[in-house]
Design an enzyme around this catalytic site. Structure first.
Site, PDB file in Angstrom:
ATOM      1  N   GLU A 163       0.835  -1.208   0.000  1.00  0.00           N
ATOM      2  CA  GLU A 163       0.000   0.000   0.000  1.00  0.00           C
ATOM      3  C   GLU A 163       0.870   1.258   0.000  1.00  0.00           C
ATOM      4  OE1 GLU A 163      -3.146  -0.134   2.908  1.00  0.00           O
ATOM      5  OE2 GLU A 163      -4.041  -1.931   2.023  1.00  0.00           O
ATOM      6  N   GLU A 190      -4.824  -8.639  -0.564  1.00  0.00           N
ATOM      7  CA  GLU A 190      -5.709  -8.366   0.577  1.00  0.00           C
ATOM      8  C   GLU A 190      -7.138  -8.262   0.068  1.00  0.00           C
ATOM      9  OE1 GLU A 190      -4.664  -5.275   3.364  1.00  0.00           O
ATOM     10  OE2 GLU A 190      -2.500  -5.645   3.115  1.00  0.00           O
TER      11      GLU A 190
END
Length: 502
Positions: free
Chosen positions: A172, A303
């Site tokens: 991220e 994810e």
């Protein structure tokens, strides 16, 4: 739903790594989850909890991603090696500001993977680390001979190197991993990937940190950095995949609902948002096809899952939530979508495995509960490394609308491996059976075992008092009409049916 399945014309392989898992240093996933310490009264091997290992081995989990998540970009691997009493502590600033003692580190994680029979997927620190730090971690784990890092590994008790193929280049990086711009990170990804070397016969599969949700511009920036639009030349072999994350949240990210207390409207909105996974994978795939029409670069959803409010009485930063039949139906729908996109999608990792978000296992001291989502993984495990059998839909099922989003209430997928076909089917409707007719062409077959996962309500969940409230049962609602497999799927149910090819 009516669909045609050409059994003799299979699609791409469904990589077993689409059934991957994720374990972050977050809440009680690692400590008081996987790892209880070797002095715990809970049965363990070197601190690793054996009942969780046994449960996950039943799922044949293919890989485990670690140490994060956001935690990965503040984790310095050298703090987690050597004698435990000598390891420095750190503050986990992302998840509760708790002090981390680093007793679960590289060697413990590798031992866990060996016990699980799963491949390690290590997420490297780009946000606060260095190129050298990550390069040396690769060397420490995977190089034999007489090198600085292999000598250090031997000093810490491990003579032979491990096999570690999967490496995440950051996590991220658009957010908690550094708040970077796509073009800036694309250059960093090339740099870090360059210095993550193949040692001995260990060939790395480097995954560049990718987009949030439908940020296709991020994907394009990463693809542009290794390929060119419309040219005959293939992408450069710098990183082998790029990732994206997508969580199913309702009603909104800012106002997440409860895991077990929700209205019918919230349930239907959840399913509409879960269906967005299909749209998002297709969008990233279209961008990648422009720069890589041969699909040499993989897409990884490392994810995914549902995200609800933490349970009352628990630390909200620990993200502990219950797991209802609704979560299981989100998972079964996602797997149908993953199978559909198996040409490009090479890995997926549910968040997370133990005690965090959409977990497989919930623990309370010595007690362990298997969640409804666990059972979806178990019922679907025969799809791993099977050949996808595309469903050519000629008549879709019922459609519903939630908050302006239209979604189908019926989903299905099929695969074949070793002469066995597994059909998975989900009816998302709150009321009413769904009939699925699959015209199976190109083979003869025999109807086998059927199983069903359902409960009286979509809010149903497993507890210490009723650990099998949502558990698989025998299913007798499948039949044949000539070469057509007919499945009557009850409301809010997930069904699997096995067929043997004659």
């Amino acid at each position: 739903m009516k669909a045609v399945v050409n059994v003799d014309v299979g699609g791409p392989a469904i990589s077993r790594h689409l059934y991957g898992h994720f374990a972050e240093h977050l809440g009680r996933c690692i400590y008081d989850g996987f790892y209880v310490g070797d002095d715990s009264p809970v049965p363990n091997v070197d601190g690793i909890r054996t009942d969780i290992v046994a449960a996950l081995r039943e799922l044949e989990i293919p890989n485990l991603r670690w140490p994060g998540g956001c935690f990965a970009d503040e984790y310095h691997w050298r703090d987690g090696i050597g004698p435990k009493e000598s390891r420095p502590s750190m503050v986990n600033t992302h998840w509760g500001n708790v002090v981390e003692n680093n007793h679960f580190g590289t060697h413990e994680f590798m031992q866990l993977c060996e016990m699980l029979g799963a491949e390690p997927y290590i997420s490297g620190n780009v946000g606060s680390g260095t190129v050298q730090e990550m390069s040396e971690w690769v060397e420490y784990l995977t190089r034999s001979g007489d090198s600085p890092m292999s000598r250090l590994r031997r000093e810490n008790g491990r003579d032979d190197p491990w096999k570690v193929r999967f490496w995440g280049i950051g996590n991220e990086t658009w957010g908690c991993g550094g708040n970077m711009r796509a073009e800036y990170f694309a250059d960093l990804a090339r740099q870090y990937a360059t210095y993550c070397k193949n040692h001995d016969d260990n060939t790395l599969y480097r995954v560049a940190s990718g987009a949030r949700d439908d940020d296709y511009s991020w994907t394009e920036a990463l693809m542009k950095s290794i390929s060119c639009l419309g040219c005959a030349q293939g992408p450069r072999d710098i990183y082998q995949a790029l990732s994206f994350h997508y969580y199913t949240v309702a009603p909104t990210w800012e106002n997440k609902g409860r895991a077990t207390s929700f209205s019918d409207d919230e349930y239907e909105l959840t399913m509409a948002k879960a269906w967005r996974m299909d749209e998002i994978i297709a969008g990233h795939s279209r961008v990648m096809d422009c720069y890589d029409p041969q699909a040499r670069i993989g897409l990884v959803c490392d994810e995914w899952g549902t995200w609800w409010k933490a349970e009352d009485g628990t630390n909200p930063a620990f993200l502990y939530q219950q797991n209802a039949l609704r979560d299981a139906l989100v998972a079964s729908l996602h797997f149908d979508i993953f199978h559909k996109h198996a040409r490009r999608l090479t890995m997926a990792n549910i968040a997370q495995t133990v005690n965090v978000l959409q977990a497989m296992v919930l623990t309370d001291g010595a007690q362990m509960i298997l969640t409804p989502t666990y059972h979806v993984f178990e019922m679907n495990k025969a799809h791993q490394d099977a050949t996808n059998l595309p469903l050519h839909v000629v008549q879709p099922g019922q459609r519903r609308t939630a908050d302006g989003r239209e979604f189908e209430t019926v989903s299905a997928s099929a695969s074949i491996k070793d002469g066995q076909i597994l059909v998975s089917a989900t009816n998302l409707a709150l009321e009413g059976d769904a009939r699925i007719d699959l015209d199976l062409r190109g083979t003869t077959w025999t109807l086998g075992e059927g199983r069903i996962l359902t409960a009286p309500s979509v809010q149903a969940h497993n507890t210490a008092d009723d650990p099998t409230a949502v558990a698989p049962k025998k299913f007798d609602g499948a039949d044949r009409d000539g070469n057509t497999l007919v499945i009557e799927v009850p409301a809010h149910s997930f069904v699997t049916v096995q067929l043997s090819v004659d």
